[in-house]
Scaffold this motif. Sequence first.
Motif, PDB file in Angstrom:
ATOM      1  N   ASP A  92       0.834  -1.210   0.000  1.00  0.00           N
ATOM      2  CA  ASP A  92       0.000   0.000   0.000  1.00  0.00           C
ATOM      3  C   ASP A  92       0.867   1.258   0.000  1.00  0.00           C
ATOM      4  O   ASP A  92       0.601   2.215  -0.722  1.00  0.00           O
ATOM      5  N   LYS A  93       1.909   1.259   0.820  1.00  0.00           N
ATOM      6  CA  LYS A  93       2.816   2.417   0.921  1.00  0.00           C
ATOM      7  C   LYS A  93       3.539   2.632  -0.407  1.00  0.00           C
ATOM      8  O   LYS A  93       3.694   3.761  -0.862  1.00  0.00           O
ATOM      9  N   LEU A  94       3.957   1.540  -1.034  1.00  0.00           N
ATOM     10  CA  LEU A  94       4.645   1.618  -2.320  1.00  0.00           C
ATOM     11  C   LEU A  94       3.723   2.218  -3.373  1.00  0.00           C
ATOM     12  O   LEU A  94       4.103   3.127  -4.110  1.00  0.00           O
ATOM     13  N   ARG A  95       2.488   1.737  -3.414  1.00  0.00           N
ATOM     14  CA  ARG A  95       1.511   2.253  -4.382  1.00  0.00           C
ATOM     15  C   ARG A  95       1.183   3.709  -4.117  1.00  0.00           C
ATOM     16  O   ARG A  95       1.092   4.508  -5.039  1.00  0.00           O
ATOM     17  N   SER A  96       0.993   4.072  -2.837  1.00  0.00           N
ATOM     18  CA  SER A  96       0.631   5.457  -2.523  1.00  0.00           C
ATOM     19  C   SER A  96       1.782   6.401  -2.873  1.00  0.00           C
ATOM     20  O   SER A  96       1.560   7.522  -3.297  1.00  0.00           O
ATOM     21  N   GLY A  97       3.011   5.944  -2.705  1.00  0.00           N
ATOM     22  CA  GLY A  97       4.161   6.764  -3.063  1.00  0.00           C
ATOM     23  C   GLY A  97       4.222   7.018  -4.547  1.00  0.00           C
ATOM     24  O   GLY A  97       4.506   8.136  -4.995  1.00  0.00           O
TER      25      GLY A  97
END
Length: 197
Positions: A92-97
Motif C-alpha cells: 500500500d505504501k509503495l503504491r501510494s508513493g
Amino acid sequence: MTSALPERSNAELARLLARVALQDRAAFEQVYRLTSDHLLGLAHGILNRRDRAEDVLQEAFMNVWYGAAGFNPAIATPMTWLINIVRNKSIDKLRSGKTERASTVELDDEAMELPDDGTQQPQRLLEESLLRAHIDSCMAGLAAVQRQAIALAYYRGMVHTEIAEVLGAPLGTVKAWVRRGVDKLKSCLETAGVEAA
C-alpha cells in the motif's frame, strides 16, 4: 510467505497475541521484540527505504494492537499473520508513493487557498470520533473470522477470492462471513442510532 520460526516460538507468539487481544501491553512489547527485526527487514525489502519501512512497521503494529482479536491460529501461524499485515501495508505504501509522485504538480497561490469546508470543526470531529467508537464497538461483537474478513474487504480493498486465499478458507465460506458480518454490523449500528450511509 510462511513462518520460519520454530514451533515453540509460534506457540509463544500465539499465546502472546491472545494476550494482546486483551490489551496486554507487556505481551505487545514481547511480540514487538520477537518479530520487529524480521518484519522491518521484510518492509525494507519491498520499499527500499528505511524511513518508509519504519513507518510501515509502526502502522502494522497499530493494526496488531487493535486487531489481535482477529488472529486465528487455525487459519495461519502468528508469523504468517504478521508478515501478511506488513507485506500488505508495504505494498500500500509503495503504491501510494507512486500515486503521490505521479500526481504532484506545481501549485499556484490561488490553488493553495482552500475554502473552509467545516471538516475541522470541533463538532464534526466529535461526531466522527463517536462514529468510529460505535463502529469499533460493533466490530468487537462480531466473530473473529467475520471481523478479519470484513477488515480485509473494507480496509484493504480485497475481493472475496483474495480474502479466501489470505485466510485459507473456501470462497463460499468467506462470502458468508463477509455478508453475515456486514448484516450484523449494520444491525448493531442501527441499534446504536447510527444511520447507514
